[in-house]
Design a protein around this motif. Structure first.
Motif, PDB file in Angstrom:
ATOM      1  N   PHE A 153       3.265 -13.484   4.622  1.00 21.05           N
ATOM      2  CA  PHE A 153       4.048 -12.343   5.513  1.00 21.05           C
ATOM      3  C   PHE A 153       4.954 -12.226   3.330  1.00 21.05           C
ATOM      4  N   PRO A 154       5.419 -10.810   4.065  1.00 20.88           N
ATOM      5  CA  PRO A 154       5.068  -9.502   3.044  1.00 20.88           C
ATOM      6  C   PRO A 154       6.924  -9.463   3.034  1.00 20.88           C
TER       7      PRO A 154
ATOM      8  N   CYS B 223       9.789 -10.372   3.629  1.00 23.70           N
ATOM      9  CA  CYS B 223      10.701 -10.872   3.545  1.00 23.70           C
ATOM     10  C   CYS B 223      10.917 -11.847   2.348  1.00 23.70           C
ATOM     11  N   GLU B 224      12.294 -10.634   1.732  1.00 19.79           N
ATOM     12  CA  GLU B 224      12.408 -11.269   0.291  1.00 19.79           C
ATOM     13  C   GLU B 224      12.607 -12.894  -0.144  1.00 19.79           C
ATOM     14  N   LEU B 225      13.164 -13.369   0.674  1.00 23.77           N
ATOM     15  CA  LEU B 225      13.464 -14.692  -0.223  1.00 23.77           C
ATOM     16  C   LEU B 225      12.169 -15.002  -1.211  1.00 23.77           C
ATOM     17  N   ARG B 226      11.113 -15.030   0.029  1.00 25.56           N
ATOM     18  CA  ARG B 226      10.043 -15.334  -1.095  1.00 25.56           C
ATOM     19  C   ARG B 226      10.064 -14.698  -2.039  1.00 25.56           C
ATOM     20  N   GLN B 227      10.529 -13.819  -3.389  1.00 27.53           N
ATOM     21  CA  GLN B 227      10.733 -13.116  -4.507  1.00 27.53           C
ATOM     22  C   GLN B 227      10.959 -14.023  -5.563  1.00 27.53           C
ATOM     23  N   GLY B 228      11.715 -14.578  -4.840  1.00 25.26           N
ATOM     24  CA  GLY B 228      13.163 -15.454  -5.512  1.00 25.26           C
ATOM     25  C   GLY B 228      12.889 -17.146  -5.495  1.00 25.26           C
ATOM     26  N   ALA B 229      11.706 -17.613  -4.273  1.00 30.30           N
ATOM     27  CA  ALA B 229      11.689 -18.958  -4.129  1.00 30.30           C
ATOM     28  C   ALA B 229      10.280 -18.994  -5.332  1.00 30.30           C
TER      29      ALA B 229
END
Length: 318
Positions: free
Chosen positions: A142-143, A145-151
């Motif tokens: 899923f693209p 949610c910006e949280l995925r970029q820092g997790a």
């Protein structure tokens, strides 16, 4: 820089040019960077347009006009304009006018439209998932949610997928992000001990004695901050589908964020211990183990909640 002093309190410019230059340099060091006007202005009250002085009209000469207005006064606004002519004459006065509200409204509308598109895509992807593996893949891809970029990890779930009890937590912390499993830090260790006291374990092979644990958010928020309402709304379709695929008998809402996602309400200390319904199933809000680590006296209430769960599942404690 506006002055709050009356014109009489302001020093008059000295006749000596050298002294005047020293005075201006002193004012500049104090922070004065432009000459605005001789008197303070109340910008909360619109001053009426000044009446034309007698003898001033289209045929009046320049000297008469200057005598009527004064050397430093601006031209009068048209009648009914409603602006203070002194404020309009100030350098940089356009910076003091309120910005139009239309761009802010358009920005908010654009943000709402983007969120609606993300929610629609999440709902379509979650609905298309026919099993937990497919749901895990859809969530990881899923693209929006910006949280995925820092997790570091997409923390999906842990425990037995056929468990009678599903625990819905908030979001991964540092330890969970590192290991890729929910509730593995100090709070997770306390959670394991709590449910072991009523005979439930995440590693149990028997579904009747097993736990299944997941979170509202699969990615760790920066600095462990609370999830935003937009993040919750965006990822809620995946949570709903997750509960549908596991099909537990009971859902435990562990903390404020799960209550906000499932019930649309916050205030876990008021909600805890009262049975409700979430995702079409019986649900019990409980205080998060991290709160119990900070407030040991609250463990008595958590024990009462565990006994409620054991009674609902027909499990004797211990």
């Amino acid at each position: 820089m506006d002055s709050h002093l009356s014109p009489r309190a302001l020093p008059q410019a000295p006749a000596d040019p050298a002294l005047a230059a020293a005075l201006y340099e002193w004012l500049r060091e104090l922070g004065a960077d432009e000459a605005i006007c001789d008197a303070p202005l109340d910008r909360t009250v619109a001053a009426p347009a000044p009446e034309p002085a007698a003898g001033v009209g289209p045929g009046a000469g320049a000297a008469g006009a200057l005598g009527a207005r004064g050397l430093d006064a601006p031209e009068a606004d048209p009648p009914g304009h409603g602006r203070d002519p002194r404020a309009e004459a100030m350098p940089g006065a356009h910076l003091l006018r309120p910005a139009p509200a239309a761009p802010a409204r358009r920005e908010a509308q654009d943000a709402r439209a983007r969120l609606d598109r993300a929610v629609a895509e999440a709902r379509a992807a979650a609905t298309a998932a026919r099993d937990l593996d497919a749901l895990r893949a859809a969530l990881a891809a899923f693209p929006h949610c910006e949280l995925r970029q820092g997790a570091r990890s997409c923390v999906f779930a842990d425990g037995h997928p056929g468990a009678r009890l599903l625990i819905l937590g908030e979001a991964p912390g540092r330890d969970e992000d590192r290991e890729g499993r929910p509730f593995v830090g100090r709070a997770g260790q306390l959670l394991d001990r709590m449910f072991a006291a009523i005979g439930l374990e995440r590693r149990a092979e028997d579904p009747a004695r097993a736990l299944y644990i997941t979170n509202v958010l699969p990615w760790r928020p920066p600095l462990n901050r609370d999830p935003t309402s937009e993040e919750i709304e965006m990822l809620l379709p995946f949570v709903q589908r997750h509960v549908e695929l596991v099909a537990p008998e009971i859902v435990v809402l562990m903390g404020n964020t799960p209550c906000a996602a499932a019930l649309g309400r916050r205030g876990i200390l008021r909600l805890r211990g009262t049975w409700t319904e979430a995702f079409g199933r019986p649900a019990l809000p409980m205080t998060h183990p991290a709160y119990l680590l900070r407030q040991p006296l609250a463990r008595r209430e958590a024990w009462a909640d565990l006994l409620e769960i054991a009674h609902r599942l027909g499990l004797p404690p211990g």
